[in-house]
Structure formats: structure tokens, C-alpha cells
Design an enzyme around this catalytic site. Structure first.
Site, PDB file in Angstrom:
ATOM      1  N   TYR A 235      67.871   6.836 -14.362  1.00  0.00           N
ATOM      2  CA  TYR A 235      66.840   6.940 -15.420  1.00  0.00           C
ATOM      3  C   TYR A 235      67.152   8.114 -16.340  1.00  0.00           C
ATOM      4  CZ  TYR A 235      62.526   8.491 -17.680  1.00  0.00           C
ATOM      5  OH  TYR A 235      61.607   8.939 -18.603  1.00  0.00           O
TER       6      TYR A 235
ATOM      7  N   LYS B 129      68.339   8.227 -20.323  1.00  0.00           N
ATOM      8  CA  LYS B 129      67.573   8.921 -21.363  1.00  0.00           C
ATOM      9  C   LYS B 129      68.449   9.994 -22.032  1.00  0.00           C
ATOM     10  CE  LYS B 129      63.810   8.466 -22.436  1.00  0.00           C
ATOM     11  NZ  LYS B 129      63.146   7.535 -23.391  1.00  0.00           N
TER      12      LYS B 129
ATOM     13  N   THR C 206      62.483  12.750 -22.102  1.00  0.00           N
ATOM     14  CA  THR C 206      61.922  13.377 -20.907  1.00  0.00           C
ATOM     15  C   THR C 206      62.627  14.692 -20.572  1.00  0.00           C
ATOM     16  OG1 THR C 206      61.802  13.110 -18.504  1.00  0.00           O
ATOM     17  CG2 THR C 206      63.489  11.846 -19.608  1.00  0.00           C
ATOM     18  N   ASP C 207      61.901  15.586 -19.903  1.00  0.00           N
ATOM     19  CA  ASP C 207      62.527  16.839 -19.448  1.00  0.00           C
ATOM     20  C   ASP C 207      63.502  16.592 -18.293  1.00  0.00           C
ATOM     21  OD1 ASP C 207      60.662  16.254 -17.480  1.00  0.00           O
ATOM     22  OD2 ASP C 207      59.512  18.107 -17.701  1.00  0.00           O
ATOM     23  N   GLU C 208      63.478  15.376 -17.727  1.00  0.00           N
ATOM     24  CA  GLU C 208      64.350  15.094 -16.578  1.00  0.00           C
ATOM     25  C   GLU C 208      65.828  15.088 -16.963  1.00  0.00           C
ATOM     26  OE1 GLU C 208      62.962  11.955 -13.978  1.00  0.00           O
ATOM     27  OE2 GLU C 208      60.901  12.258 -14.639  1.00  0.00           O
TER      28      GLU C 208
END
Ligand SMILES: NC(=O)c1ccc[n+]([C@@H]2O[C@H](COP(=O)([O-])OP(=O)(O)OC[C@H]3O[C@@H](n4cnc5c(N)ncnc54)[C@H](O)[C@@H]3O)[C@@H](O)[C@H]2O)c1
Length: 334
Positions: A149, A153, A123-125
């Protein structure tokens, strides 16, 4: 080719399996999924009896199960994860277990099985958040995860890269924007809002809805992964860009499609660690020939219609679901 897809009963994994089998009718897919609250066999119902598709119910943290599932596999596409940010605030440890340990177990087994490719879906998060005028993330942006989260990741991304650098495992990574499309669990922002409205409820919008996300159609995501598998450079990270929209704009669009007014919005406080904006520079992927084929505004309308017409799919999921801790579930922001 024989692919092992992990988390294939989830939102993106199930869409990817449908996409792949349609476009690669000679390939075989093994889907390894634990069937957590987020895994839905209903999303794959039409594959029952397909000789090119096999389902294994199992945990990616279980070495024996993973080793067995990997027999004869050429390519791994790793989607399995705990993926809901709000849940990670309530119960961070399962995120660390599945996303970090689970990925390590898969990497280890992939090394032993001498697979040809291991694609990790991220994810870009992991890059933190942006201000309104900041340039978008790129593959060299330093990691700065701000929730359990995104931190879990980030941990998985580092492990995947370490297996490339230390052992030469043939990996690629993609860090993607928010996805939307059919079969997305009704607790994520877009389906949550649509199904709330269809149930006659209000939609809980954080702050003034000022937060900004990029949105990518899940089938454009599947195409992006296909391109990376076909043409990507081993060891590389590819960012997958979507279309930027403010959360209020997305909400207003859904209300508009359903012919409802702004009075159905309930403004709520931001959740802990709520990132303001994510945006990606997708030039490495564009260099491989990637172009989005789905327009957000048109496709969002189709997605709203899909949830209107597929109540049998989402109603049981919403009904049986315990409501998340209200301390954290002050609303949904993406
Ligand atoms: N949804 C998005 O907008 C988005 C954006 C960028 C990246 N991603 C990433 O894409 C991947 C898929 O996301 P999604 O939205 O489809 O998630 P999802 O929550 O809909 O699906 C996750 C799937 O993984 C399975 N799973 C969970 N723990 C498992 C375990 N221990 N062993 C085996 N299977 C397990 C679940 O049963 C479920 O089927 C994730 O890695 C996520 O981080 C998602």
C-alpha cells in the site's frame, strides 16, 4: 469553480464532497468513482438531485473515461485509491494498478485539459515508521515505504512531483495521518472495533496495542485540503498532523464509551510489515493558518454514537464482505 473529485464515494472523498458543497454553494463537483467494495453511494444519498453534484461511475485507469470526466474541470482532488494495508498484503497488484497507473492516467489527462490545480491526497505511511523518540516526519524525510500500500502511494507521489517538474502541471500534495469520522468502511481499525463490539464480538488488537498512530478528524482533513487549494504553493508537499494515541488507548476509549471491559480485547500477532509509529510535523500547513478543530477524545465518542445510530449504513457492508485471508488478517493495527 468546477471540481473533479476522484474516489468521492469512499470515506474521505464523501466527507470532502459534503464539506465542499456546504462551504462553496456556488461550486460544482463531479465525482468519478469505480465503486469498488470501498465505494458507498449511501454516503452521498442526500445529494441526489443536487444540480451542483454529478456522479460518474468509472475507473481512473480508463483513459477515455478520465478524459471525458475532465472536460470543463478547474480543480482535481484525487482521493481514489486502494487504501487498506491488509488487502495490499493479500493482493498487491491492484494497489499498483489503481494507485500508480490510475494516478498517471489522471495526471496525463490533467495536463491535456490544462486544469488550474491538481491536488493529490497521500499518506504519511510513505515515510516508513518511527521509534518512540524519533522526531516526526517532515516533507524532507526520505521515503521508506514498507507495505505494498505505502509503496504504491509513494510511487503515485513521485509521479505527481515528476509532472510538476517535467511539465509544470500545477500540483500540490498532502500526506496525512490516519483519519477517523462518520462513513468510514467497517474494515478499518476504529469502525471495525466499534462495529465488532456492537455485534457482540471481540476486537482483535495487534501485539499489546503498543503501536502509535496520529488521528485526524476527516472534516479537519477536508479543511486542510481546502486551505492548500486556496493558499498552498504549487509543487509543495504538506504534512497533515493528527493527535498521537497508542492503539490500546484508542481501544480502551471505545470500550469505555460503550460501557464494556478489557475482556472484549483479543490480542493477536502483528501483521506483516506492521509499522510501529507514524507522526507528522505539520508546520508548513500551520503556516497557512491550519488548526485542528476536532478533539480526538470528544470526537471519538461522537463517532461511536454515529455507528450505534447508523447500523443501516454499516450492517449490510459487513455482512456481504468476504473475510480477508486469515493468514494476513491476524488482526487490525491501523
Ligand atoms: N483513511 C485514512 O486514514 C487515510 C489517511 C491518509 C491518506 N489516505 C488517502 O486518502 C485517500 C482516500 O482514502 P479513503 O480512506 O477515503 O479510502 P476508501 O478506500 O474509503 O475510498 C476509496 C475510494 O476510491 C474508489 N476507487 C478505488 N479504485 C478506484 C479506481 N480505479 N477508479 C475510481 N475510483 C476508485 C473506491 O470505490 C472508493 O470510493 C486515499 O488516497 C488514501 O491513500 C487515507
Amino acid at each position: 469553480m468546477k471540481l473533479l473529485v476522484t474516489g468521492g464515494a469512499g470515506f474521505i472523498g464523501s466527507n470532502f464532497i459534503h464539506y465542499w458543497l456546504k462551504n462553496h454553494p456556488d461550486d460544482k463537483i463531479v465525482n468519478l468513482d469505480k465503486l469498488t467494495y470501498a465505494g458507498h453511494m449511501e454516503s452521498l444519498k442526500n445529494l441526489e438531485g443536487n444540480p451542483n453534484y454529478q456522479f460518474i461511475k468509472g475507473d481512473i485507469c480508463d483513459e477515455e473515461v478520465v478524459k471525458k470526466a475532465m472536460q470543463g474541470i478547474d480543480i482535481i482532488v484525487h482521493f481514489a485509491a486502494e487504501s487498506h494495508v491488509d488487502r495490499s498484503v493479500v493482493d498487491p497488484l491492484i494497489f499498483v494498478k489503481t494507485n500508480v497507473l490510475g494516478t498517471a492516467v489522471l495526471l496525463n489527462a490533467a495536463l491535456g485539459a490544462k486544469v488550474k490545480k491538481f491536488h493529490h491526497v497521500s499518506t504519511d505511511e510513505v515515510y516508513g515508521d518511527l521509534d518512540v523518540n524519533d522526531p516526526p516526519f517532515n516533507p524532507d524525510t526520505p521515503y521508506d515505504p514498507r507495505t505494498p500500500y505505502s509503496a504504491s502511494k509513494a510511487g503515485s507521489d513521485h509521479l505527481v512531483r515528476a509532472y510538476f517538474k517535467t511539465y509544470g502541471l500545477p500540483i500540490t500534495i498532502s500526506n496525512c495521518a490516519n483519519n477517523y469520522g462518520f462513513y468510514q468502511d467497517p474494515e478499518k481499525l476504529i469502525p471495525r472495533f466499534i462495529t465488532n463490539l456492537l455485534d457482540g464480538e471481540k476486537v482483535p488488537l495487534m501485539g499489546k496495542g503498543e503501536n502509535i498512530r496520529e488521528w485526524l478528524h476527516v472534516l479537519d482533513h477536508a479543511r486542510a485540503i481546502e486551505l492548500i487549494l486556496e493558499k498552498g504553493t504549487l509543487g509543495e508537499t504538506y504534512l497533515i498532523q493528527g493527535e498521537e494515541r497508542g492503539n490500546l488507548e484508542v481501544t480502551m476509549k471505545i470500550l469505555d464509551v460503550l460501557g464494556l471491559g478489557e475482556d472484549r480485547i483479543e490480542y493477536v500477532e502483528h501483521r506483516l510489515g506492521h509499522d510501529f509509529r507514524y507522526a507528522n510535523n505539520g508546520s508548513e500547513l500551520e503556516a497557512l493558518g491550519f488548526k485542528r478543530t476536532y478533539n480526538f477524545d470528544e470526537s471519538l465518542e461522537e463517532v461511536v454514537r454515529w455507528y450505534q445510530e447508523n447500523k443501516d449504513w454499516w450492517k449490510p457492508l459487513k455482512k456481504g464482505r468476504p473475510v480477508l485471508d486469515r493468514e494476513v488478517q491476524k488482526g487490525y493495527g491501523g
